[in-house]
Design an enzyme around this catalytic site. Structure first.
Site, PDB file in Angstrom:
ATOM      1  N   HIS A 117       5.429  -2.527   0.804  1.00  0.00           N
ATOM      2  CA  HIS A 117       5.482  -2.561   2.260  1.00  0.00           C
ATOM      3  C   HIS A 117       6.461  -3.611   2.791  1.00  0.00           C
ATOM      4  O   HIS A 117       6.922  -3.491   3.913  1.00  0.00           O
ATOM      5  CB  HIS A 117       4.058  -2.868   2.749  1.00  0.00           C
ATOM      6  CG  HIS A 117       3.742  -2.298   4.055  1.00  0.00           C
ATOM      7  ND1 HIS A 117       3.015  -2.988   4.994  1.00  0.00           N
ATOM      8  CD2 HIS A 117       4.065  -1.126   4.620  1.00  0.00           C
ATOM      9  CE1 HIS A 117       2.903  -2.263   6.064  1.00  0.00           C
ATOM     10  NE2 HIS A 117       3.529  -1.128   5.864  1.00  0.00           N
ATOM     11  N   HIS A 345       5.332  -1.187  16.076  1.00  0.00           N
ATOM     12  CA  HIS A 345       5.270  -1.079  14.611  1.00  0.00           C
ATOM     13  C   HIS A 345       5.319  -2.487  14.009  1.00  0.00           C
ATOM     14  O   HIS A 345       5.133  -2.684  12.822  1.00  0.00           O
ATOM     15  CB  HIS A 345       6.437  -0.227  14.091  1.00  0.00           C
ATOM     16  CG  HIS A 345       6.334   0.088  12.630  1.00  0.00           C
ATOM     17  ND1 HIS A 345       7.082  -0.544  11.669  1.00  0.00           N
ATOM     18  CD2 HIS A 345       5.545   0.956  11.967  1.00  0.00           C
ATOM     19  CE1 HIS A 345       6.785  -0.075  10.472  1.00  0.00           C
ATOM     20  NE2 HIS A 345       5.849   0.831  10.616  1.00  0.00           N
TER      21      HIS A 345
HETATM   22  C1  LIG Z   1       1.003   4.311   3.730  1.00  0.00           C
HETATM   23  N1  LIG Z   1       2.250   3.781   4.167  1.00  0.00           N
HETATM   24  C2  LIG Z   1       2.399   3.008   5.297  1.00  0.00           C
HETATM   25  C3  LIG Z   1       1.325   2.696   6.129  1.00  0.00           C
HETATM   26  C4  LIG Z   1       1.557   1.895   7.263  1.00  0.00           C
HETATM   27  C5  LIG Z   1       2.843   1.422   7.544  1.00  0.00           C
HETATM   28  C6  LIG Z   1       3.070   0.528   8.713  1.00  0.00           C
HETATM   29  O1  LIG Z   1       3.957  -0.347   8.612  1.00  0.00           O
HETATM   30  O2  LIG Z   1       2.364   0.663   9.718  1.00  0.00           O
HETATM   31  C7  LIG Z   1       3.897   1.760   6.703  1.00  0.00           C
HETATM   32  C8  LIG Z   1       5.266   1.288   7.003  1.00  0.00           C
HETATM   33  O3  LIG Z   1       5.798   1.691   8.058  1.00  0.00           O
HETATM   34  O4  LIG Z   1       5.816   0.514   6.207  1.00  0.00           O
HETATM   35  C9  LIG Z   1       3.688   2.529   5.576  1.00  0.00           C
END
Ligand SMILES: CNc1ccc(C(=O)O)c(C(=O)O)c1
Length: 460
Positions: A117, A345
């Site tokens: 992430h 975000h």
């Molecule tokens: C399962 N994969 C993700 C879940 C949440 C996010 C977030 O940042 O909210 C992201 C991303 O955008 O990196 C990926």
């Protein structure tokens, strides 16, 4: 003339915090000319003459990414650190195969449900280097009409002599190298050497990272919420000042947090995030926790309409297991930054005064509100289990010439007098959900209220 300013000018103007939001299309320009950067701005030659770069991220559109570099830089070496496996790794490899200058490096994800992430750029210039830690995927949509956070480091010059350590009072260099070492990848060796050979002593933020693993003994406090607790208990606020100050969490996704608010949220994560100087553990009362998470209407009325909720993946399956969470929710409101309709975000955490005019600390990170990101204690608290890679930076007042707290504001014209004002991404005080508000849930249809474009939400 503010329209002709270079990204370097915009950068210089927003010191000492160097905490930017991304530019947002179709909002009044005044909200994009100060304190906002696009990816093209960050990669522009006014920020430095690039020699090579490295991107750590979750999602990549390689063709789009390369188009964000100035034309002269598009043949330079690029290393992409990703977490793709199986078919999606094959797809990424084939997309990258069109570019001789791009190398891929897969981050090991040995614990199920973990993600890569972390969102970071390492930028090597002819005469120095920079580190950028942010919240946006490397796809056009993440940089178009969303609220994203970006910390841009100072320009780090080469070390004058290799015997100098070149670290800051915050241990930024050592912590960054410790984070990168956790990948155990030979492809990152050149970047470890670049970092080692530069002078990072001007870094004024703390690194708070997460790496997958079951961390014990001396490693237990290197990562996740125990790293945050370590830094705050060593250098955090005096409890006398902040014991009535709420904690604000703000994020775009939520994991499964257990059967009640006490289990992990208040008594594990809460005891770390609310700790004060010289305390073993903090005490987080429910009344002192605000969680800013987009409501259905925040998404419905956003610049992107319901589609804006595609990056806010909170599922009804998870939400239905934790009805006790809604009591903490506040809406996303960002009138000061012109971004109330730019889906958040960004992920940030802070300890703010009840009147919202000061903060004892502030953090921007890739970490959402989940055990996977922050870690959960196991085996009688002897180990911290983390599933994902995450990275963030923590701002403490003493690193910015402030004694106990920063003045903060989301209204950038309130740059008052001498002490620097920390540029908040959202308005304070937090605006709790009104009657009838509900959190955005990505997999629940909305057939009764049309969005910005008159469309309904019929998730697949
Ligand atoms: C399962 N994969 C993700 C879940 C949440 C996010 C977030 O940042 O909210 C992201 C991303 O955008 O990196 C990926």
């Amino acid at each position: 003339n503010i329209l002709n300013r270079s990204p370097q000018n915009v950068y210089q103007e927003f010191q000492p915090f160097s905490f930017f939001l991304t530019k947002v299309a179709d909002i009044p320009q005044k909200f994009n000319t100060k304190g906002a950067m696009s990816l093209k701005d960050i990669l522009s030659n006014s920020m430095g003459v690039l020699k090579s770069s490295c991107h750590f991220n979750f999602m990549f559109d390689i063709k789009w990414l390369m188009s964000q570099y100035p034309a002269d830089f598009r043949k330079l070496p690029v290393l992409l650190i990703h977490g793709e496996q199986g078919r999606s790794e094959t797809d990424l490899k084939s997309e990258a195969s069109d570019y001789a200058n791009i190398t891929l490096c897969r981050a090991a994800l040995d614990i199920p449900y973990g993600t890569h992430h972390t969102k970071m750029m390492l930028l090597l210039y002819e005469s120095g280097m920079r580190v950028v830690i942010h919240t946006a995927n490397l796809i056009d949509n993440d940089w178009h009409q969303k609220t994203q956070g970006v910390w841009i480091s100072p320009f780090f010059p080469p070390l004058k002599n290799s015997s100098d350590k070149g670290d800051s009072t915050t241990g930024f260099k050592a912590d960054l190298l410790q984070y990168i070492a956790a990948y155990r990848s030979i492809k990152l060796t050149p970047w470890e050497k670049h970092i080692q050979s530069h002078d990072l002593s001007s870094a004024n933020v703390y690194i708070i990272g997460s790496v997958p693993g079951r961390h014990t003994l001396n490693n237990k406090h290197n990562w996740g919420h125990l790293k945050l607790k370590k830094v705050l208990s060593e250098r955090g606020p005096d409890s006398g000042l902040v014991k009535n100050w709420p904690v604000i969490g703000q994020f775009s996704s939520i994991g499964s947090l257990g059967p009640n608010k006490e289990a992990w949220l208040l008594n594990e994560w809460g005891q770390s995030i609310s700790v004060c100087k010289s305390e073993q553990n903090g005490t987080l009362l429910p009344s002192k926790l605000n969680l800013i998470f987009p409501s259905l209407d925040n998404i419905r009325l956003s610049l992107e309409g319901y589609n804006g909720g595609g990056c806010v993946p909170y599922s009804i399956k998870t939400a239905s297991k934790q009805p006790w969470l809604v009591q903490f929710f506040s809406q996303w409101v960002s009138e000061g930054r012109g971004r109330s309709r730019a889906v958040p975000h960004i992920k940030t955490y802070a300890r703010v005064s009840p009147d919202g005019s000061q903060a004892a600390w502030f953090m921007v990170t890739s970490a959402n509100l989940s055990k996977a990101a922050w870690g959960s204690l196991e085996k009688d608290k002897s180990q911290l289990m983390i599933r994902s890679y995450e990275l963030g930076v923590l701002f403490l007042p003493q690193c910015f010439g402030c004694k106990n707290a920063f003045n903060v504001s989301s209204r950038l014209e309130e740059v008052v007098g001498t002490s620097p004002v920390f540029p908040l991404p959202y308005d304070l005080p937090a605006q709790t959900y009104q009657k009838g508000d509900r959190p955005w849930l990505i997999d629940v249809p909305c057939m009764d209220k049309p969005d910005t474009f008159g469309t309904m939400w019929c998730p697949p």
